[in-house]
Design a protein around this motif. Structure first.
Motif, PDB file in Angstrom:
ATOM      1  N   ASP A 102      23.657  32.011  45.993  1.00 31.11           N
ATOM      2  CA  ASP A 102      23.521  32.549  47.434  1.00 31.11           C
ATOM      3  C   ASP A 102      24.813  33.364  47.415  1.00 31.11           C
ATOM      4  N   GLY A 103      25.785  33.283  46.453  1.00 31.18           N
ATOM      5  CA  GLY A 103      27.044  34.182  46.788  1.00 31.18           C
ATOM      6  C   GLY A 103      27.853  34.022  45.296  1.00 31.18           C
ATOM      7  N   VAL A 104      28.719  34.832  45.484  1.00 35.92           N
ATOM      8  CA  VAL A 104      29.722  34.763  44.328  1.00 35.92           C
ATOM      9  C   VAL A 104      31.164  34.628  44.869  1.00 35.92           C
ATOM     10  N   LEU A 105      32.079  33.902  44.067  1.00 33.80           N
ATOM     11  CA  LEU A 105      33.364  33.559  44.431  1.00 33.80           C
ATOM     12  C   LEU A 105      34.370  34.229  43.417  1.00 33.80           C
ATOM     13  N   VAL A 106      35.143  34.946  43.666  1.00 33.67           N
ATOM     14  CA  VAL A 106      36.137  35.403  42.592  1.00 33.67           C
ATOM     15  C   VAL A 106      37.471  34.646  42.903  1.00 33.67           C
ATOM     16  N   GLU A 125      33.663  46.064  41.376  1.00 36.21           N
ATOM     17  CA  GLU A 125      32.737  46.321  40.310  1.00 36.21           C
ATOM     18  C   GLU A 125      31.559  45.384  40.718  1.00 36.21           C
ATOM     19  N   LEU A 126      31.940  43.839  40.990  1.00 37.55           N
ATOM     20  CA  LEU A 126      30.854  43.087  41.305  1.00 37.55           C
ATOM     21  C   LEU A 126      30.132  43.140  42.670  1.00 37.55           C
ATOM     22  N   GLN A 127      30.916  43.847  43.631  1.00 37.41           N
ATOM     23  CA  GLN A 127      30.388  44.298  45.205  1.00 37.41           C
ATOM     24  C   GLN A 127      29.430  45.486  44.852  1.00 37.41           C
ATOM     25  N   GLY A 128      29.507  46.164  43.648  1.00 37.62           N
ATOM     26  CA  GLY A 128      28.712  47.277  43.464  1.00 37.62           C
ATOM     27  C   GLY A 128      27.385  46.760  42.863  1.00 37.62           C
ATOM     28  N   LEU A 129      27.838  45.997  42.202  1.00 38.46           N
ATOM     29  CA  LEU A 129      26.595  45.418  40.790  1.00 38.46           C
ATOM     30  C   LEU A 129      25.341  44.614  41.842  1.00 38.46           C
ATOM     31  N   TYR A 130      25.980  43.571  42.897  1.00 36.20           N
ATOM     32  CA  TYR A 130      24.935  42.615  43.322  1.00 36.20           C
ATOM     33  C   TYR A 130      24.821  42.561  44.810  1.00 36.20           C
ATOM     34  N   ASP A 131      23.695  42.206  45.299  1.00 33.03           N
ATOM     35  CA  ASP A 131      23.493  42.410  46.817  1.00 33.03           C
ATOM     36  C   ASP A 131      24.064  40.927  47.345  1.00 33.03           C
ATOM     37  N   GLU A 132      24.201  40.099  46.429  1.00 33.44           N
ATOM     38  CA  GLU A 132      24.543  38.674  47.123  1.00 33.44           C
ATOM     39  C   GLU A 132      25.945  38.871  47.651  1.00 33.44           C
ATOM     40  N   PRO A 133      26.302  37.945  48.749  1.00 33.27           N
ATOM     41  CA  PRO A 133      27.680  37.906  49.264  1.00 33.27           C
ATOM     42  C   PRO A 133      28.794  37.783  48.183  1.00 33.27           C
ATOM     43  N   LEU A 134      29.866  38.473  48.429  1.00 30.39           N
ATOM     44  CA  LEU A 134      30.923  38.513  47.479  1.00 30.39           C
ATOM     45  C   LEU A 134      32.335  38.012  48.304  1.00 30.39           C
ATOM     46  N   PRO A 162      38.866  44.770  52.457  1.00 33.35           N
ATOM     47  CA  PRO A 162      37.881  45.318  52.908  1.00 33.35           C
ATOM     48  C   PRO A 162      36.679  45.363  52.097  1.00 33.35           C
ATOM     49  N   THR A 163      37.001  45.035  50.765  1.00 31.01           N
ATOM     50  CA  THR A 163      35.736  45.216  49.745  1.00 31.01           C
ATOM     51  C   THR A 163      34.903  44.021  49.650  1.00 31.01           C
ATOM     52  N   ALA A 164      35.552  42.657  49.675  1.00 33.71           N
ATOM     53  CA  ALA A 164      34.740  41.596  49.855  1.00 33.71           C
ATOM     54  C   ALA A 164      34.366  41.158  51.126  1.00 33.71           C
ATOM     55  N   ASP A 165      33.272  40.317  51.154  1.00 33.58           N
ATOM     56  CA  ASP A 165      32.666  39.697  52.335  1.00 33.58           C
ATOM     57  C   ASP A 165      33.543  38.899  53.191  1.00 33.58           C
ATOM     58  N   SER A 166      34.430  38.161  52.579  1.00 30.24           N
ATOM     59  CA  SER A 166      35.378  37.597  53.095  1.00 30.24           C
ATOM     60  C   SER A 166      36.527  36.919  52.157  1.00 30.24           C
ATOM     61  N   THR A 167      37.718  36.807  52.293  1.00 33.57           N
ATOM     62  CA  THR A 167      38.826  36.383  51.612  1.00 33.57           C
ATOM     63  C   THR A 167      39.621  34.955  52.193  1.00 33.57           C
ATOM     64  N   LEU A 168      39.234  34.049  51.346  1.00 31.28           N
ATOM     65  CA  LEU A 168      39.887  32.730  51.570  1.00 31.28           C
ATOM     66  C   LEU A 168      41.227  32.797  50.909  1.00 31.28           C
TER      67      LEU A 168
END
Length: 449
Positions: A102-106, A125-134, A162-168
């Motif tokens: 459902d998503g990727v957590l870096v 790179e990950l944001q450009g490769l996948y449609d799943e939330p990052l 700005p690149t990630a969908d959210s930053t914890l």
């Protein structure tokens, strides 16, 4: 929520290892081992308990500037190595079932050169490769880590948020410990929060949730982007060993027992209040959050519906928003009642304000050192030209010798000043000039655009 984890750098990789360890220890299943860790070094690191060897990637092992210690604090080198080795990183990603997640957590230490420099490259790179939330779980440096670490983190936030969908954010000043240690209790505490939050809604037990939630609830909560902060509280309770039918009968028969229900409701509300008011992963003003989500996890008999609704109403007033989502995660064999709260897109974060200011001070000191160095070089050139010119006073006798000695002393003093300026510049850091965050809410603003 099914997640694929990607750890970047030594600390980020250990954080992923602890998340997987907590997931296994608590019987949860939100990654199912779907993880990858990568670092920049000549030789692979050890000390992993949960990440298999074939899920560890080494970048830069053939790069001429990478030493046995890695990039040795050089952020630009880390970014260059990550960019050069992107084909190797892409091949390693084939081992992850990201399209089934459902998503990727870096996960990265943003105060380190690798976490900041390589982390920003890999997030993009990950944001450009996948449609799943990052999403990014980023550790912020403590004050004792120095100005260069603050500068690294500020630059990373400027790029990552700005690149990630959210930053914890995970503030190491608030959560002191030894990030280099293989058994840092603060990292395990963070892993517990991550596991409790993201495992909710996954079908890893036979219990049925009264207030069911799924990945869409988390995605919606984190959708505004920006910085997020997580709170957690727990208390010991008796596990519920009864079968599903017995638990349902007991739950329906509780209706007339107002005393027990009131006690359970007060316990749940108090737990959620503690989660929101005690140590958040990064201290913030919760009323500045755009959205929030609360998850209650534990034995079904302890999950008071009345307490849950009361806690939700309290959270709406505290966070000053009606966009509060909630769900429970029943775990019959658990002996712990847990509450986890996440505040999304918080804009009033004093620690990030302080981090940005220190980064700006460090950059100014470095630029000042460069200016002093340049002035000293010009002064030396001038003195050298003066010494080379014929001096009538020197030709006439001892007076000229005295003038030459004075010029030599002045040149020596200038050289000493230049050396001091070089040292100041080195202390301030070696990263190239990159625009930093200029105001307190810039991080949140960039993430929300």
């Amino acid at each position: 929520m099914k997640l694929a984890l990607v750890g970047v750098g030594a600390v980020g990789s250990r954080m992923v290892d602890r998340i997987l360890e907590v997931e296994a220890d608590t019987g949860r299943a939100f990654t199912r081992g779907n993880a990858l860790v990568c670092d920049i070094a000549r030789t692979p690191a050890d000390g992993f308990d949960a990440v298999p060897e074939d899920q560890r990637v080494l970048l830069g092992d053939t790069h001429e500037d990478v030493t046995a210690e890695g990039v040795e604090g050089d952020l630009e080198l880390a970014a260059d190595v990550a960019g050069t080795d992107l084909p190797e990183f892409r091949r390693a990603l084939d081992s992850l079932a990201i399209h089934e997640s459902d998503g990727v957590l870096v996960v990265a230490d943003l105060g380190s050169a690798t976490g900041s420099g390589a982390g920003a490259v890999l997030v993009e790179e990950l944001q450009g490769l996948y449609d799943e939330p990052l999403y990014v779980l980023g550790a912020l440096p403590a004050d004792d880590d120095g100005g260069v670490a603050a500068l690294n983190a500020a630059r990373a936030l400027r790029s990552v948020v700005p690149t990630a969908d959210s930053t914890l954010a995970f503030d190491r000043e608030t959560w002191p410990g030894d990030p280099e240690s293989d058994d840092d209790p603060e990292i395990r505490a963070l892993a517990t929060r991550v596991a409790t939050l993201f495992a909710a809604g996954e079908l890893d037990s036979d219990a049925v949730a009264e207030n069911a939630m799924d990945s869409s609830d988390l995605i919606r909560t984190l959708e505004p982007g920006g910085i997020a902060s997580v709170g957690y509280a727990s208390t010991d309770v008796e596990p519920d060993e009864r079968g599903l039918f017995a638990r349902l009968v007991a739950w329906f028969s509780r209706g007339g027992d107002d005393g027990d229900e009131a006690t359970d409701a007060a316990k749940v509300k108090s737990l959620v209040q503690r989660a929101a008011n005690t140590r958040l992963t990064v201290p913030c003003e919760v009323s500045s959050a755009e959205r929030a989500l609360v998850v209650l996890s534990g034995p079904p008999s302890e999950l008071s519906r009345r307490g849950f609704e009361s806690a939700r109403q309290w959270l709406e007033a505290e966070a000053d928003t009606v966009e509060i989502l909630a769900g429970d995660d029943p775990r019959p064999r658990s002996s712990t009642l847990e509450a986890v709260v996440i505040f999304s897109n918080v804009t009033d974060v004093p620690r990030i304000d302080a981090l940005q200011q220190r980064a700006l001070d460090t950059q100014a000191a470095r630029e000042g050192g460069r200016a002093s160095d340049s002035d000293a070089v010009e002064s030396r050139d001038h003195d050298s030209a003066t010494d080379a010119a014929p001096s009538e006073a020197g030709d006439e006798g001892d007076g000229g010798d005295g003038g030459d000695a004075a010029d030599a002393d002045a040149a020596d003093a200038d050289a000493a000043d230049a050396d001091a300026a070089d040292a100041d510049a080195a202390d301030a850091g070696t990263a190239d000039d990159v625009p930093l965050i200029q105001d307190a809410e810039a991080v949140a603003d960039d993430g929300s655009e």
